[in-house]
Design a protein around this motif. Structure first.
Motif, PDB file in Angstrom:
ATOM      1  N   PHE A 155      18.395  36.388  47.550  1.00 23.31           N
ATOM      2  CA  PHE A 155      18.508  36.538  48.999  1.00 23.31           C
ATOM      3  C   PHE A 155      18.187  37.950  49.475  1.00 23.31           C
ATOM      4  O   PHE A 155      17.518  38.120  50.497  1.00 23.31           O
ATOM      5  N   THR A 156      18.643  38.980  48.763  1.00 24.20           N
ATOM      6  CA  THR A 156      18.376  40.348  49.220  1.00 24.20           C
ATOM      7  C   THR A 156      17.023  40.851  48.754  1.00 24.20           C
ATOM      8  O   THR A 156      16.379  41.640  49.448  1.00 24.20           O
ATOM      9  N   GLY A 157      16.570  40.391  47.581  1.00 23.35           N
ATOM     10  CA  GLY A 157      15.309  40.895  47.055  1.00 23.35           C
ATOM     11  C   GLY A 157      14.081  40.115  47.500  1.00 23.35           C
ATOM     12  O   GLY A 157      13.003  40.691  47.695  1.00 23.35           O
ATOM     13  N   LYS A 158      14.221  38.790  47.689  1.00 22.23           N
ATOM     14  CA  LYS A 158      13.057  37.959  47.990  1.00 22.23           C
ATOM     15  C   LYS A 158      13.072  37.339  49.385  1.00 22.23           C
ATOM     16  O   LYS A 158      12.018  36.947  49.892  1.00 22.23           O
ATOM     17  N   CYS A 159      14.252  37.237  49.981  1.00 24.04           N
ATOM     18  CA  CYS A 159      14.348  36.527  51.262  1.00 24.04           C
ATOM     19  C   CYS A 159      14.717  37.429  52.435  1.00 24.04           C
ATOM     20  O   CYS A 159      14.881  36.939  53.557  1.00 24.04           O
ATOM     21  N   GLY A 160      14.882  38.725  52.201  1.00 21.13           N
ATOM     22  CA  GLY A 160      15.077  39.655  53.303  1.00 21.13           C
ATOM     23  C   GLY A 160      16.480  39.768  53.851  1.00 21.13           C
ATOM     24  O   GLY A 160      16.679  40.282  54.961  1.00 21.13           O
ATOM     25  N   TYR A 161      17.488  39.318  53.129  1.00 20.12           N
ATOM     26  CA  TYR A 161      18.870  39.441  53.575  1.00 20.12           C
ATOM     27  C   TYR A 161      19.433  40.803  53.167  1.00 20.12           C
ATOM     28  O   TYR A 161      18.933  41.430  52.220  1.00 20.12           O
ATOM     29  N   SER A 162      20.458  41.251  53.857  1.00 23.48           N
ATOM     30  CA  SER A 162      21.122  42.504  53.510  1.00 23.48           C
ATOM     31  C   SER A 162      22.617  42.272  53.372  1.00 23.48           C
ATOM     32  O   SER A 162      23.183  41.393  54.030  1.00 23.48           O
ATOM     33  N   GLU A 163      23.262  43.039  52.518  1.00 18.76           N
ATOM     34  CA  GLU A 163      24.705  42.914  52.333  1.00 18.76           C
ATOM     35  C   GLU A 163      25.407  43.266  53.648  1.00 18.76           C
ATOM     36  O   GLU A 163      25.075  44.269  54.284  1.00 18.76           O
ATOM     37  N   PHE A 164      26.384  42.447  54.034  1.00 20.51           N
ATOM     38  CA  PHE A 164      26.959  42.573  55.376  1.00 20.51           C
ATOM     39  C   PHE A 164      28.475  42.760  55.359  1.00 20.51           C
ATOM     40  O   PHE A 164      28.987  43.740  55.864  1.00 20.51           O
ATOM     41  N   ARG A 165      29.186  41.807  54.799  1.00 18.95           N
ATOM     42  CA  ARG A 165      30.649  41.886  54.750  1.00 18.95           C
ATOM     43  C   ARG A 165      31.137  41.503  53.366  1.00 18.95           C
ATOM     44  O   ARG A 165      30.484  40.729  52.659  1.00 18.95           O
ATOM     45  N   LYS A 166      32.299  42.041  52.975  1.00 18.58           N
ATOM     46  CA  LYS A 166      32.875  41.739  51.668  1.00 18.58           C
ATOM     47  C   LYS A 166      34.328  41.300  51.825  1.00 18.58           C
ATOM     48  O   LYS A 166      35.264  42.049  51.528  1.00 18.58           O
ATOM     49  N   PRO A 167      34.530  40.077  52.297  1.00 20.72           N
ATOM     50  CA  PRO A 167      35.905  39.573  52.455  1.00 20.72           C
ATOM     51  C   PRO A 167      36.530  39.230  51.117  1.00 20.72           C
ATOM     52  O   PRO A 167      35.857  39.225  50.069  1.00 20.72           O
ATOM     53  N   SER A 168      37.804  38.936  51.149  1.00 22.57           N
ATOM     54  CA  SER A 168      38.544  38.584  49.934  1.00 22.57           C
ATOM     55  C   SER A 168      38.990  37.130  50.001  1.00 22.57           C
ATOM     56  O   SER A 168      39.503  36.679  51.026  1.00 22.57           O
ATOM     57  N   ILE A 169      38.785  36.401  48.912  1.00 24.05           N
ATOM     58  CA  ILE A 169      39.297  35.038  48.786  1.00 24.05           C
ATOM     59  C   ILE A 169      40.623  35.115  48.048  1.00 24.05           C
ATOM     60  O   ILE A 169      40.675  35.583  46.906  1.00 24.05           O
ATOM     61  N   LEU A 170      41.686  34.695  48.697  1.00 21.67           N
ATOM     62  CA  LEU A 170      43.034  34.770  48.122  1.00 21.67           C
ATOM     63  C   LEU A 170      43.519  33.358  47.810  1.00 21.67           C
ATOM     64  O   LEU A 170      43.557  32.504  48.694  1.00 21.67           O
ATOM     65  N   VAL A 171      43.892  33.130  46.559  1.00 22.48           N
ATOM     66  CA  VAL A 171      44.278  31.795  46.107  1.00 22.48           C
ATOM     67  C   VAL A 171      45.662  31.846  45.477  1.00 22.48           C
ATOM     68  O   VAL A 171      45.943  32.722  44.640  1.00 22.48           O
ATOM     69  N   ASN A 172      46.504  30.918  45.864  1.00 23.95           N
ATOM     70  CA  ASN A 172      47.842  30.826  45.300  1.00 23.95           C
ATOM     71  C   ASN A 172      48.061  29.418  44.751  1.00 23.95           C
ATOM     72  O   ASN A 172      47.664  28.440  45.397  1.00 23.95           O
ATOM     73  N   PRO A 173      48.657  29.276  43.578  1.00 20.04           N
ATOM     74  CA  PRO A 173      48.911  27.924  43.051  1.00 20.04           C
ATOM     75  C   PRO A 173      49.968  27.203  43.863  1.00 20.04           C
ATOM     76  O   PRO A 173      50.835  27.827  44.485  1.00 20.04           O
ATOM     77  N   VAL A 174      49.893  25.891  43.863  1.00 19.21           N
ATOM     78  CA  VAL A 174      50.932  25.066  44.480  1.00 19.21           C
ATOM     79  C   VAL A 174      51.904  24.666  43.379  1.00 19.21           C
ATOM     80  O   VAL A 174      51.530  23.980  42.420  1.00 19.21           O
ATOM     81  N   TYR A 175      53.132  25.113  43.481  1.00 10.83           N
ATOM     82  CA  TYR A 175      54.121  24.892  42.434  1.00 10.83           C
ATOM     83  C   TYR A 175      54.714  23.486  42.516  1.00 10.83           C
ATOM     84  O   TYR A 175      54.529  22.772  43.506  1.00 10.83           O
ATOM     85  N   ALA A 176      55.457  23.115  41.476  1.00  9.79           N
ATOM     86  CA  ALA A 176      56.145  21.820  41.487  1.00  9.79           C
ATOM     87  C   ALA A 176      57.380  21.861  42.371  1.00  9.79           C
ATOM     88  O   ALA A 176      57.886  20.824  42.780  1.00  9.79           O
ATOM     89  N   HIS A 177      57.868  23.076  42.685  1.00  3.67           N
ATOM     90  CA  HIS A 177      59.030  23.207  43.568  1.00  3.67           C
ATOM     91  C   HIS A 177      58.574  23.605  44.969  1.00  3.67           C
ATOM     92  O   HIS A 177      57.481  24.119  45.161  1.00  3.67           O
ATOM     93  N   ARG A 178      59.417  23.364  45.950  1.00  2.94           N
ATOM     94  CA  ARG A 178      59.140  23.777  47.321  1.00  2.94           C
ATOM     95  C   ARG A 178      59.492  25.257  47.486  1.00  2.94           C
ATOM     96  O   ARG A 178      60.451  25.753  46.884  1.00  2.94           O
ATOM     97  N   VAL A 179      58.717  25.947  48.290  1.00  2.00           N
ATOM     98  CA  VAL A 179      58.949  27.365  48.538  1.00  2.00           C
ATOM     99  C   VAL A 179      59.922  27.515  49.708  1.00  2.00           C
ATOM    100  O   VAL A 179      59.807  26.824  50.724  1.00  2.00           O
ATOM    101  N   ASN A 180      60.875  28.405  49.550  1.00  2.00           N
ATOM    102  CA  ASN A 180      61.832  28.649  50.624  1.00  2.00           C
ATOM    103  C   ASN A 180      61.188  29.459  51.753  1.00  2.00           C
ATOM    104  O   ASN A 180      60.517  30.460  51.501  1.00  2.00           O
TER     105      ASN A 180
END
Length: 403
Positions: free
Chosen positions: A152-177
């Motif tokens: 995308f940046t080398g052949k298609c003319g795109y430029s780096e724009f934003r660097k967000p974070s993907i945050l993932v948390n497991p779903v436990y077998a217990h309920r969260v208080n």
């Protein structure tokens, strides 16, 4: 001869699924994440206002699909402008909108790579974007995916724009208080739309059709957290509506919405050793047997699992992060009841409320990479100039339809 044409569900489904499977060959001995679209290649774009899927076909007599790409178009906020008609002493701002295209799901069969098929698919998709008035196109990829970044940046003319974070948390077998000092209020879609438009419509990537998102069948609701000691936290009947709430807000509050990705696609982690699988299963057994201990457990991610996505996260006040944490706990319990394996969100790298979002670092991605391209120089610069050259803000609005 390579021919790029529109995807035809009546005859292309089996061939497209075959290409997806051939592309699922991950690095030997390493954990790899795979996506199952549940038999619907359009599921990740069909909820957008305008979408298209293209396939690359090779051969004369016996035609073979060797690649595909998906794209969608929507109108989003790309900046802000002063409201010149506002006569009060306090300046007000209004969102600047642009028509934005999104490229996703680019696949090329491993046996046909390095033949320019990926570039041709991108160029054909961009032509459709232009024909439909899109001013910008962007893509999201892993920061360390060199092949994708180079394409995308080398052949298609795109430029780096934003660097967000993907945050993932497991779903436990217990309920969260959820903290007893916090009240969680569910808003109806009309009230949720009002709150987002009044307070968050100037954030980058905010979708102009937020009402379509909130009213979608995959939307599980919008929730506001307020201190129980406030006038809004005293119980049913205390919510005055978003406009009145924002006029007289409590000292701290937060909001987020939840999207059901489970009914669109499933994920699966492959390449894990037997030892890792046994350890993960042991944590789940202990958590299910002794849920009152509230022990963290690793969900069964080594077979297909679903997820819920949190979006529209925002809030104000010194305790806003704690309010977000309570909302995440509420969202966790929704995901548990829904049979999901993980709960995910994506936020700007400098998001001030990030500290209130529980997540496991091993499951998360600190730097997702968004690349952008201006599709034509004939568009008016408007008040912000070229969006691709703008500085990042502290927050972004991640559309759940594109996660």
């Amino acid at each position: 001869m390579i021919v790029v044409r529109e995807y035809d569900s009546s005859r292309d489904l089996a061939d497209v699924e075959a290409v997806e499977r051939r592309c699922e060959v991950g690095p030997s001995g390493k954990l790899s994440l795979f996506t199952d679209l549940l038999g619907d290649p359009l599921c990740r774009i069909r909820h957008s206002p305008s979408f298209l899927m293209l396939v690359a076909e090779m051969g004369t007599e016996k035609k073979e699909i060797v690649g595909m790409i998906r794209g969608c178009i929507k109108t989003v906020t790309c900046g802000i402008k002063l409201d010149l008609n506002h006569k009060s002493q306090n300046d007000t701002v209004k969102p600047l909108y642009t028509k934005l295209a999104y490229v996703l799901g680019l696949r090329v069969s491993p046996s046909h790579r390095r033949q320019g098929i990926g570039v041709k698919l991108v160029k054909m998709m961009e032509e459709w974007f232009r024909q439909n008035g899109a001013e910008y196109s962007y893509i999201a990829t892993e920061n360390d995916n060199e092949a994708s970044v180079n394409l995308f940046t080398g052949k298609c003319g795109y430029s780096e724009f934003r660097k967000p974070s993907i945050l993932v948390n497991p779903v436990y077998a217990h309920r969260v208080n959820v903290s007893r000092r916090v009240t969680v209020i569910k808003l109806d879609p009309v009230d949720a739309e009002s709150l987002y438009r009044l307070r968050f419509s100037t954030i980058e990537f905010f979708p102009r059709d937020i009402d379509s998102v909130l009213n979608n069948e995959l939307s599980l609701g919008t929730f506001v957290a307020v201190p129980r000691s406030s006038c809004y936290g005293s119980g049913s009947g205390s919510w005055p509506g978003s406009a009145k709430f924002l006029e007289y807000p409590p000292e701290s509050w937060a909001v987020l919405s939840v999207w059901n990705c489970k009914d669109s696609f499933r994920l699966e982690v492959r390449g894990a050793s037997r030892l890792k699988r046994v350890v993960a299963k042991t944590t789940r057994v202990v958590d299910k047997t002794l849920p009152f201990l509230k022990l963290p457990s690793i969900p069964s991610v080594f077979k297909p699992f679903g997820l819920h996505f949190m979006y529209g996260i925002g809030g104000e006040g010194p305790q806003a992060a704690k309010m977000v944490k309570s909302l995440c706990g509420h969202a966790h319990n929704l995901a548990k009841d829904g049979g999901c394996g993980v709960l995910a969100t994506e936020v700007a790298g400098e998001e001030p409320l990030r500290q209130g979002i529980p997540h496991w670092k091993v499951l998360s991605c600190d730097e997702d990479l968004w690349c952008i391209k201006r599709l034509g120089e004939d568009y008016s610069d408007g008040a912000i100039g070229d969006w691709t050259k703008s500085s990042p803000g502290s927050s972004i609005f991640v559309d759940p339809r594109e996660f």
